[in-house]
Design an enzyme around this catalytic site. Structure first.
Site, PDB file in Angstrom:
ATOM      1  CG  HIS A 223      -0.151   0.382   2.517  1.00 45.88           C
ATOM      2  ND1 HIS A 223       0.605  -0.533   3.043  1.00 45.88           N
ATOM      3  CD2 HIS A 223      -0.041   1.053   3.320  1.00 45.88           C
ATOM      4  CE1 HIS A 223       0.673  -0.273   4.373  1.00 45.88           C
ATOM      5  NE2 HIS A 223       0.353   1.089   4.243  1.00 45.88           N
TER       6      HIS A 223
HETATM    7  C1  UD1 Z   1      -2.616   5.128   6.138  1.00 47.24           C
HETATM    8  C2  UD1 Z   1      -0.834   5.736   6.833  1.00 47.24           C
HETATM    9  C3  UD1 Z   1       0.237   4.484   6.847  1.00 47.24           C
HETATM   10  C4  UD1 Z   1      -0.186   3.293   7.052  1.00 47.24           C
HETATM   11  C5  UD1 Z   1      -2.117   3.012   6.171  1.00 47.24           C
HETATM   12  C6  UD1 Z   1      -2.787   1.469   6.747  1.00 47.24           C
HETATM   13  C7  UD1 Z   1      -0.649   8.038   6.600  1.00 47.24           C
HETATM   14  C8  UD1 Z   1      -0.095   8.968   6.153  1.00 47.24           C
HETATM   15  N1  UD1 Z   1      -0.685   6.475   6.003  1.00 47.24           N
HETATM   16  O1  UD1 Z   1      -2.376   5.063   4.658  1.00 47.24           O
HETATM   17  O2  UD1 Z   1       0.779   4.880   7.859  1.00 47.24           O
HETATM   18  O3  UD1 Z   1      -0.199   2.153   7.480  1.00 47.24           O
HETATM   19  O4  UD1 Z   1      -3.074   3.963   6.578  1.00 47.24           O
HETATM   20  O5  UD1 Z   1      -4.310   1.624   5.342  1.00 47.24           O
HETATM   21  O6  UD1 Z   1      -1.315   8.413   7.737  1.00 47.24           O
HETATM   22  N2  UD1 Z   1      -9.329   5.128   1.208  1.00 47.24           N
HETATM   23  C9  UD1 Z   1     -10.901   4.307   1.105  1.00 47.24           C
HETATM   24  N3  UD1 Z   1     -11.284   4.027   2.328  1.00 47.24           N
HETATM   25  C10 UD1 Z   1     -10.756   4.227   3.322  1.00 47.24           C
HETATM   26  C11 UD1 Z   1      -9.171   4.750   3.682  1.00 47.24           C
HETATM   27  C12 UD1 Z   1      -9.291   5.015   2.519  1.00 47.24           C
HETATM   28  O7  UD1 Z   1     -11.070   4.151   0.125  1.00 47.24           O
HETATM   29  O8  UD1 Z   1     -11.232   3.970   3.871  1.00 47.24           O
HETATM   30  C13 UD1 Z   1      -8.890   5.185  -0.170  1.00 47.24           C
HETATM   31  C14 UD1 Z   1      -8.944   6.932  -0.165  1.00 47.24           C
HETATM   32  O9  UD1 Z   1      -9.726   7.800  -1.089  1.00 47.24           O
HETATM   33  C15 UD1 Z   1      -6.819   7.023  -0.142  1.00 47.24           C
HETATM   34  C16 UD1 Z   1      -6.840   6.131  -0.080  1.00 47.24           C
HETATM   35  O10 UD1 Z   1      -7.685   5.138  -0.299  1.00 47.24           O
HETATM   36  O11 UD1 Z   1      -7.049   7.935  -1.906  1.00 47.24           O
HETATM   37  C17 UD1 Z   1      -5.123   6.348   0.345  1.00 47.24           C
HETATM   38  O12 UD1 Z   1      -5.240   6.441   1.857  1.00 47.24           O
HETATM   39  P1  UD1 Z   1      -5.203   7.616   3.274  1.00 47.24           P
HETATM   40  O13 UD1 Z   1      -5.927   7.562   4.701  1.00 47.24           O
HETATM   41  O14 UD1 Z   1      -4.968   8.799   2.449  1.00 47.24           O
HETATM   42  O15 UD1 Z   1      -3.358   6.725   3.504  1.00 47.24           O
HETATM   43  P2  UD1 Z   1      -2.847   5.119   3.432  1.00 47.24           P
HETATM   44  O16 UD1 Z   1      -2.299   4.841   2.102  1.00 47.24           O
HETATM   45  O17 UD1 Z   1      -4.379   4.694   3.858  1.00 47.24           O
END
Ligand code: UD1
Length: 384
Positions: A223
């Protein structure tokens, strides 16, 4: 005493669960009860990324949800600070407790300190040295301004000392996530692997399930932006698993929303979905993932938490990163993990070594399932 603890994203939930249990246990006997308020920033909001963990780990519903959701880092951090400031002003806690390294810890530590509230960071002192990682910036800021830094291992305490943190702020308490692992081992083991595949599949397991009857499989999770946000990095990894891992052993890939989106945009998703020995699963619950980890022959991952769990369970682990903030999980420190970056040559070499390895569980010092109690004691004993 009034404590606000904060969670935001998936890896926080297994760290806060035992801390809340420790508070509940304290309140059963202590004359001075702790008032606890759980705040969820809402960074992870999908049922599978958030609610499932609250249910499985028996975390009480958050008292306050800031509803932050997705966005750029500045949007997430900025919105969290605005909303959390209101919460701190209204509730006037004695302590704000933050866990791990996600965006919530940066936003909430800064807000707490500006409101003159004591801040405790559980899982302090981890350092990857990689400033391109958003989590590294979060850790540096949170540790610089927090009052009490509870570390998971002695290497992390040492990192803080080198940065000039006074000894009175540092306490080695162990790895709180392992409390959750130990509390849930038995429950996880009662899960059936076939059921996990069928219930969480995104690519029709019916026609493929025969491939897994041998009870041998590998697991992959990816991820990190450094692995999934560039086609020229992600595509060779996908080619490697399709051309070299899947012909050797069935692969279970639990797919993070970010990774799925990127695979789709690079035109790589269809081939993955259709492959006969590639089981693509939704993000799994804690117990399901633990069960897979207990039985996998090898894990390929860029998750820090999985590196730690592999060490305790002894699962050979290829960490698809060039650095780690968790060196204690590496082979050279006795752990189960080896850094392979995103070099296919290195991944191939270590994959074949891992395939010939037996499970070798290791329990680092104080990863004993009792860290949460020590964390709470450190807070109660703190002399400002
Ligand atoms: C976040 C954490 C990372 C952790 C990871 C575990 C930070 C900087 N990063 O990264 O340390 O290892 O979580 O999962 O805090 N999304 C969904 N549904 C959700 C959440 C996110 O679809 O419930 C999508 C969002 O649209 C987004 C992408 O996933 O574009 C990434 O989500 P984001 O919360 O920005 O960071 P992670 O990559 O999940």
């Amino acid at each position: 005493m009034k404590i606000i603890s904060v969670v935001g994203a998936r890896p926080n939930f297994m760290k806060i669960a035992p801390f809340i249990k420790a508070i509940e246990k304290h309140n059963q006997t202590a004359s001075e009860k702790i008032e606890h308020i759980l705040v969820h920033t809402g960074q992870h909001y999908d049922d599978r990324m958030s609610r499932a963990f609250f249910e499985q780990l028996e975390i009480p519903d958050a008292d306050i949800n800031l509803g932050i959701g997705s966005g750029t880092h500045a949007e997430q951090v900025g919105q969290t600070m605005i909303e959390f400031e209101r919460v701190v002003k209204e509730n006037k806690p004695d302590w704000v407790v933050i866990v791990g390294d996600v965006n919530a810890i940066l936003a909430c530590s800064v807000t707490a300190k500006k409101e003159h509230v004591l801040c405790c960071h559980i899982e302090a002192g981890l350092r990857s040295g990689d400033m391109a990682m958003p989590e590294e910036i979060n850790r540096l800021v949170a540790d610089r301004i927090s009052d009490l830094l509870l570390t998971p291992d002695r290497l992390s305490s040492e990192n803080l000392r080198k940065e000039g943190v006074p000894e009175s702020k540092i306490k080695f308490t162990g790895n709180i996530m392992i409390d959750t692992l130990e509390n849930n081992r038995k429950k996880a083991d009662s899960f059936d692997i076939m059921d996990i595949l069928i219930q969480n599949s995104v690519n029709n397991p019916g026609k493929k399930i025969g491939g897994l009857l041998s009870d041998e499989f590998a697991v992959m999770t990816l991820h990190r932006p450094s692995n999934v946000d560039k086609k020229e990095i992600l595509e060779p990894i996908v080619r490697f698993i399709i051309d070299e891992v899947c012909p050797d052993i069935p692969l279970i890939w639990t797919i993070h929303p970010r990774t799925r989106k990127m695979l789709d945009s690079y035109g790589l998703l269809d081939e993955i979905m259709e492959h006969n020995s590639l089981f693509v699963l939704e993000p799994l619950g804690y117990l399901e993932m633990l069960k897979l980890n207990m039985h996998a022959k090898v894990i390929l991952t860029d998750s820090g938490g999985l590196q730690e769990e592999c060490t305790v369970l002894g699962t050979p682990c290829l960490t698809l990163r060039w650095n780690t903030e968790r060196p204690i999980t590496l082979k050279e420190h006795g752990g189960a993990s080896v850094l392979v970056g995103n070099s296919i040559d290195l991944i191939r070499k270590e994959y074949h070594e891992a395939r010939n390895k037996k499970r070798h569980p290791v329990v680092p010092e104080l990863w004993d399932g009792r860290t949460a109690e020590r964390c709470l004691k450190a807070i109660l004993d703190f002399n400002n």
